[in-house]
Structures are given as C-alpha cells and as structure tokens.
Design an enzyme around this catalytic site. Structure first.
Site, mmCIF file in Angstrom:
data_model
loop_
_atom_site.group_PDB
_atom_site.id
_atom_site.type_symbol
_atom_site.label_atom_id
_atom_site.label_comp_id
_atom_site.label_asym_id
_atom_site.label_seq_id
_atom_site.Cartn_x
_atom_site.Cartn_y
_atom_site.Cartn_z
ATOM 1 N N GLY A 27 0.514 -1.406 0.155
ATOM 2 C CA GLY A 27 -0.001 -0.503 0.303
ATOM 3 C C GLY A 27 0.531 1.356 -0.202
ATOM 4 O O GLY A 27 -0.194 2.561 0.490
ATOM 5 N N LEU A 28 2.273 0.911 -0.065
ATOM 6 C CA LEU A 28 2.656 2.283 0.013
ATOM 7 C C LEU A 28 2.951 2.896 -1.697
ATOM 8 O O LEU A 28 4.349 3.603 -1.881
ATOM 9 C CB LEU A 28 4.054 1.745 0.493
ATOM 10 N N GLY A 29 3.025 2.350 -2.706
ATOM 11 C CA GLY A 29 2.872 3.141 -4.517
ATOM 12 C C GLY A 29 4.004 2.186 -4.727
ATOM 13 O O GLY A 29 4.330 3.249 -5.542
ATOM 14 N N SER A 30 4.354 1.358 -3.848
ATOM 15 C CA SER A 30 5.425 0.326 -4.884
ATOM 16 C C SER A 30 5.911 0.838 -6.351
ATOM 17 O O SER A 30 6.380 0.692 -6.764
ATOM 18 C CB SER A 30 6.083 -1.276 -4.318
ATOM 19 N N SER A 31 4.148 -0.100 -7.072
ATOM 20 C CA SER A 31 4.250 -0.422 -8.537
ATOM 21 C C SER A 31 4.518 0.776 -9.047
ATOM 22 O O SER A 31 5.163 0.956 -10.200
ATOM 23 C CB SER A 31 2.934 -1.512 -8.741
ATOM 24 N N ALA A 32 3.766 1.880 -7.710
ATOM 25 C CA ALA A 32 3.824 3.260 -9.538
ATOM 26 C C ALA A 32 5.278 3.717 -9.553
ATOM 27 O O ALA A 32 5.845 4.388 -9.967
ATOM 28 C CB ALA A 32 2.897 4.412 -8.431
ATOM 29 N N ALA A 33 5.668 3.541 -8.420
ATOM 30 C CA ALA A 33 7.489 4.318 -7.622
ATOM 31 C C ALA A 33 8.582 3.561 -9.594
ATOM 32 O O ALA A 33 9.246 4.165 -9.619
ATOM 33 C CB ALA A 33 8.034 3.704 -6.536
ATOM 34 N N ASP B 110 -1.412 7.277 -7.405
ATOM 35 C CA ASP B 110 -0.013 6.961 -6.853
ATOM 36 C C ASP B 110 0.764 7.943 -7.945
ATOM 37 O O ASP B 110 2.167 8.178 -7.283
ATOM 38 C CB ASP B 110 -0.065 5.510 -7.167
#
Length: 289
Positions: free
Chosen positions: A75-81, A123
């Site tokens: 839930g920390l936006g890893s895929s977006a990052a 995100d």
C-alpha cells in the site's frame, strides 16, 4: 546507463472514498525505488509486467536493475514508483524527450492496464511529482508541503488493492444506505483535516476517525488493528490504515520525540517500522557510481 528513483506514497486521508468522488489527501514519502536502465543487445530485467510494459510503451529494449526500499503489495505505491522510475530512466538513456507530466500519464496508463483497469492516477502522480496532493474526482491540486513526522507500520500481510476496492464496491451496491454515509463521512473527515493541517493533535484525531470509518467499510485486518493501537498507546497523535487495507501498512502521526518509541511499539507487534516524512522531489535523476 541512466539511474532514476521515485518515492513511495501514503494516503493521509480519504482512501476508498476517492473512488466515489470524495476528497482525499496523498503524500510522497522518503523511501524510494531506484532503477538503472542500460542499452543492451541482450536485455535482462526482473520479471515484472510493469517493467515489460514500460519498454513496450517507449518502443525500446534494454537491461534493467532495480533496488527498492519499498515492499510490494504493502500500500505504499511500490508499483507506481517502479513504473515512474523505469520510464524516467528509459527516457534519459534513449533520449526520448518525454516531459514529467507525460511520464506520469504513461505510468498511469501502464498501471491501469496491468491492474485490469483498477489503478488510480493518484499513485503515479504523487510518485512523479512528490509533495502533498488533494484529489477530488479527476482533479488533483498540490498542497503546501507539511513537515509531518510519520511512522509507517508494515503488517507484512500482503493484500490486493483490486480485491479491497471490489469489496467496498459490492457493499456500496448491495447496501448503499450503509456504505454511502460512511463514504460521505470519510470525505468530511478529509476536509476537516485540511482545515486543521497545522494542528497535529486535531490531525491525529481525524486519522483515528478515518481509521474507524475504513474498518466500518470492511477493509480492516487484525494485524492493522494491532499496529494502530500500539502506535496510539506509545504516543502517536493518531494512526490509521493507509491504502487499500486488508493488510498492508498503517501510518502514525507522531511528535518528534515519540517517533522512535512508536516505531519500537510497532516492531514489538511483529510489524516493520519506517520513520519517515514528506518527499518533495518526486522522480529524480541519480548519479551513477
């Protein structure tokens, strides 16, 4: 060879309700994903549908090396990052000339494709631009950055954003008389938080209320509840689920002097704690060693 990084993100207020046009506030945080892209005749890269799609969209082939400070499915936006950092590194290495706004748009379209249409533009926008952002419907407005002291508590329970969004959607369709007032209340809490952005005690109370409403929607998890209660008991102003719920992470808003104590309480409950604050850089070029 080009190396770029992009920050993770948390939802301070309003997750799930933003899907229904209510306001929400998201913020970039310091932990990052670092991606190095290199032109190569024999490309190698991690098995990732996000990275594969980045190369397809940019129309090039190359090798990729990823170093992430963010756990996936938390839930920390890893895929977006990883998507934003990969696109940015490809953009530089191959001299493609895309702007920052274009990178954010392409990243969102990739997330939406890989996640079967369930991705949010929040995100990728936050990971690209950094800072704090108010989301209302399709509009995004940057807010003045706030030096909020946060402890992120990872339950280490993986979750599926798509499943949680679907769960809330099912509740809303079957029982709109229950779900709609909860979603309205989450929107109202977000606005109350914005009006008290400089009063951290009130912000903490708003977080606690937001968390109770998310649990009423059914996206809580016993591991999240344990970390939230531990954070509050050890001195946090407030704590809540961040992101889709059903596991993943919580955030605790803390006085400076209490950050280590709150982090320790989270670790004592078998969570993983990250002490962090706002990231205002967004996607950035890194020096290659």
């Amino acid at each position: 060879m080009a190396t770029w990084s992009a920050p993770g993100k948390v939802f301070l207020f309003g997750e799930h309700a933003v899907v229904y046009g209510k306001p929400g506030v998201a913020m970039a945080i310091k932990p990052r994903v670092f991606v190095t892209v290199k032109k190569s005749r024999n490309p190698t890269h991690p098995k990732s549908p996000y990275i594969d799609e980045c190369f397809k969209r940019m129309g090039v082939r190359g090798s990729v090396y990823v170093n992430s400070q963010l756990q996936s499915s938390s839930g920390l936006g890893s895929s977006a990052a990883v998507t934003v950092a990969t696109l940015s590194a490809i953009n530089e290495e191959f001299g493609i000339g895309r702007t920052r706004d274009e990178i954010a748009d392409i990243a969102f379209s990739i997330e939406r494709k890989v996640q079967s249409g369930r991705a949010s533009p929040t995100d990728t926008y936050v990971c690209t631009n950094g800072g704090m952002v108010l989301i209302t419907g399709t509009s995004k407005r940057r807010l003045p950055p706030q030096g909020l002291q946060l402890v992120v508590g990872n339950t280490l329970v993986p979750h599926s954003t798509a499943k949680m969004v679907e769960l809330v959607g099912t509740l809303q369709k079957k029982h709109p008389d229950i779900a709609d007032p909860i979603l309205d209340a989450i929107g109202a809490v977000t606005l109350a938080a914005l009006h008290n952005i400089n009063n951290q005690k009130v912000l903490g109370q708003c977080m606690d209320t937001n968390n109770a409403l998310l649990e009423a929607l059914g996206v809580g998890h016993p591991a999240s509840s344990r970390l939230v209660l531990a954070a509050r008991a050890s001195g946090a102003y407030g704590a809540k689920i961040t992101g889709a719920g059903g596991g993943g992470c919580i955030i605790a808003l803390c006085p400076r002097r209490a950050k280590s104590r709150v982090a320790g309480a989270i670790e004592a409950c078998e969570g993983k704690a990250i002490i962090t604050t706002i990231d205002t850089d967004g996607a950035r070029r890194e020096k290659n060693d």
